[in-house]
Design an enzyme around this catalytic site. Sequence first.
Site, PDB file in Angstrom:
ATOM      1  N   ARG A  70      88.762 -72.049  11.925  1.00  0.00           N
ATOM      2  CA  ARG A  70      87.971 -73.094  11.227  1.00  0.00           C
ATOM      3  C   ARG A  70      86.726 -72.622  10.718  1.00  0.00           C
ATOM      4  O   ARG A  70      86.195 -73.144   9.667  1.00  0.00           O
ATOM      5  CB  ARG A  70      87.894 -74.023  12.030  1.00  0.00           C
ATOM      6  CG  ARG A  70      87.628 -75.530  11.387  1.00  0.00           C
ATOM      7  CD  ARG A  70      87.939 -76.604  12.449  1.00  0.00           C
ATOM      8  NE  ARG A  70      87.455 -76.743  13.442  1.00  0.00           N
ATOM      9  CZ  ARG A  70      88.076 -77.155  14.796  1.00  0.00           C
ATOM     10  NH1 ARG A  70      89.147 -77.655  14.866  1.00  0.00           N
ATOM     11  NH2 ARG A  70      87.521 -76.931  16.088  1.00  0.00           N
ATOM     12  N   TYR A 123      69.385 -86.888  -5.413  1.00  0.00           N
ATOM     13  CA  TYR A 123      70.701 -87.050  -5.844  1.00  0.00           C
ATOM     14  C   TYR A 123      71.432 -88.278  -5.290  1.00  0.00           C
ATOM     15  O   TYR A 123      71.378 -88.608  -4.293  1.00  0.00           O
ATOM     16  CB  TYR A 123      71.524 -85.698  -5.233  1.00  0.00           C
ATOM     17  CG  TYR A 123      72.919 -85.748  -5.568  1.00  0.00           C
ATOM     18  CD1 TYR A 123      73.164 -85.486  -6.881  1.00  0.00           C
ATOM     19  CD2 TYR A 123      73.861 -85.740  -4.652  1.00  0.00           C
ATOM     20  CE1 TYR A 123      74.512 -85.165  -7.331  1.00  0.00           C
ATOM     21  CE2 TYR A 123      75.064 -85.579  -4.859  1.00  0.00           C
ATOM     22  CZ  TYR A 123      75.590 -85.310  -6.203  1.00  0.00           C
ATOM     23  OH  TYR A 123      76.893 -85.141  -6.656  1.00  0.00           O
ATOM     24  N   ASP A 194      67.041 -80.585  -0.722  1.00  0.00           N
ATOM     25  CA  ASP A 194      68.379 -80.123  -1.495  1.00  0.00           C
ATOM     26  C   ASP A 194      67.771 -79.022  -2.336  1.00  0.00           C
ATOM     27  O   ASP A 194      66.984 -79.313  -3.329  1.00  0.00           O
ATOM     28  CB  ASP A 194      68.916 -81.719  -2.205  1.00  0.00           C
ATOM     29  CG  ASP A 194      70.070 -81.299  -3.116  1.00  0.00           C
ATOM     30  OD1 ASP A 194      70.032 -79.923  -3.655  1.00  0.00           O
ATOM     31  OD2 ASP A 194      70.972 -82.125  -3.325  1.00  0.00           O
ATOM     32  N   LYS A 219      77.436 -75.501  -8.065  1.00  0.00           N
ATOM     33  CA  LYS A 219      76.884 -75.471  -9.182  1.00  0.00           C
ATOM     34  C   LYS A 219      76.466 -73.519  -9.585  1.00  0.00           C
ATOM     35  O   LYS A 219      77.513 -73.316  -9.816  1.00  0.00           O
ATOM     36  CB  LYS A 219      75.459 -76.231  -9.287  1.00  0.00           C
ATOM     37  CG  LYS A 219      75.316 -77.338  -8.586  1.00  0.00           C
ATOM     38  CD  LYS A 219      76.319 -78.427  -9.565  1.00  0.00           C
ATOM     39  CE  LYS A 219      76.976 -79.709  -9.213  1.00  0.00           C
ATOM     40  NZ  LYS A 219      75.966 -80.522  -8.602  1.00  0.00           N
TER      41      LYS A 219
HETATM   42  C1  PLP Z   1      76.225 -81.683  -7.755  1.00  0.00           C
HETATM   43  C2  PLP Z   1      75.036 -81.794  -6.664  1.00  0.00           C
HETATM   44  C3  PLP Z   1      75.259 -82.123  -5.135  1.00  0.00           C
HETATM   45  C4  PLP Z   1      76.555 -82.333  -4.578  1.00  0.00           C
HETATM   46  O1  PLP Z   1      77.413 -81.133  -4.678  1.00  0.00           O
HETATM   47  P1  PLP Z   1      78.701 -81.457  -4.513  1.00  0.00           P
HETATM   48  O2  PLP Z   1      79.304 -79.960  -4.538  1.00  0.00           O
HETATM   49  O3  PLP Z   1      79.392 -81.615  -6.094  1.00  0.00           O
HETATM   50  O4  PLP Z   1      79.249 -82.252  -3.587  1.00  0.00           O
HETATM   51  C5  PLP Z   1      74.189 -82.202  -4.542  1.00  0.00           C
HETATM   52  N1  PLP Z   1      72.868 -82.135  -4.896  1.00  0.00           N
HETATM   53  C6  PLP Z   1      72.613 -82.092  -5.985  1.00  0.00           C
HETATM   54  C7  PLP Z   1      71.157 -81.683  -6.662  1.00  0.00           C
HETATM   55  C8  PLP Z   1      73.454 -81.741  -6.944  1.00  0.00           C
HETATM   56  O5  PLP Z   1      73.553 -81.700  -8.487  1.00  0.00           O
END
Ligand code: PLP
Length: 406
Positions: A70, A123, A194, A219
């Site tokens: 896992r 976000y 984040d 991203k």
């Molecule tokens: C896209 C994004 C997320 C979430 O990521 P996912 O992989 O799409 O779940 C979180 N924080 C920010 C700032 C983002 O742009």
Amino acid sequence: MTTDAAGFPNDRIDTLLQHIGQAPLDPVTGTGPVAMPSMRTSTVRFASMDVLDRAQAAKQRGERVPTYGRVGLQTHEALETLLCRLEGGQRAFLAPSGMAAISMTLMACLSQGDHALVVDCVYGPVRYLHKTILSRMGIAMDFVRPDLDSLQAALRPETRVLYLESPGSLLMETLDLPALSRWAHAHGLTVVADNTWGSGYIYRPLALGADISVIAATKYIGGHSDLMLGAAVARDPDLIHKLHETHYALGSTVSADDAWLALRGARTLGLRMRTCAEHAMMVCQWLAEQPQVSHLFFPAWPQDAGHALWQRDATGSNGLMAVAVDFNEHQVRRVIDGLRLFGIGYSWGGYESLVTQVEPSALASNGHWAQVASERMRAGTVLRLHIGLEDPADLIADLAQAFAAV
Ligand SMILES: *Cc1c(COP(=O)(O)O)cnc(C)c1O
């Protein structure tokens, strides 16, 4: 200066990105692949019961010793190591998306009756997480302006977490992360940031005072718009323990192939981010000269409200920006539809350029927008652009024809 296991200095990130997580050499033949292969498995095989016992004991001590599939084997571990080095943490926990990493982290840090302060430029889906799940578990959240007065006013005896994002989603608002973290720590709060924007390459929240850095590797780390992946990185042993428990208990896994794609993407993280940032700056220069453009939200842009903080705390930029334009709803849709090189779509951090309109309802909950809008007679609508690796002259020509058609 300290060095890593391969003898490379640990402060030059572009070198690290090429050398972390290499496949080991075979002790018999002395050879091995350059790139770590994707180690797909559902479970682990042990040579003997003694080996199994030793592995279990090491796991009990908190070491990363896989005894089952896992948590993943070498491919996952290589990616975790890379993310730890990028973010300056001790342990990284992978999750199947950025949002899954956020949920895991907040569940690790918050219990029934607790309260969290969340900045209002966050976000958007974090609000949804609270509305749908955390509130049902008796966890309260307030979404507040990221300044000390607003945070102080919303602080409660049961506040446990300050959740930040810098620069913020939607309007790229750069926060004073060191000052906000100092305030939070003085009140005994855990600071979660984040760091999808910085992705450990141009911004490092743990070094600026945060306790946990959360990244959507979907991203820039992945970088090719072909995978979903997230991670939470921490330094403090107590927080690592909490994350470990929650990660294990939730049981959400990342496939070895996705970890492998993220590792492959990370090798060119620097090249891609720098190029996207350069192209974005050229696009900003063109946009700034257009009469229809009323405001650029891009921390590297000298007129951006957060430019001084960006200069102090970030080491670079990327291709993401928001642009306030004096078009009405109808016109803005025609501009977006008229673009030929920009795909219409959410997300960012891939190789390609994308455009969306920032939803007016999302803007309404963002205090920074209220301020910008009040300073102007007409605030207009807001476009979000991700500037990719295309020739910037082509991107500018595309924007020019779409603007001219309206
Ligand atoms: C896209 C994004 C997320 C979430 O990521 P996912 O992989 O799409 O779940 C979180 N924080 C920010 C700032 C983002 O742009």
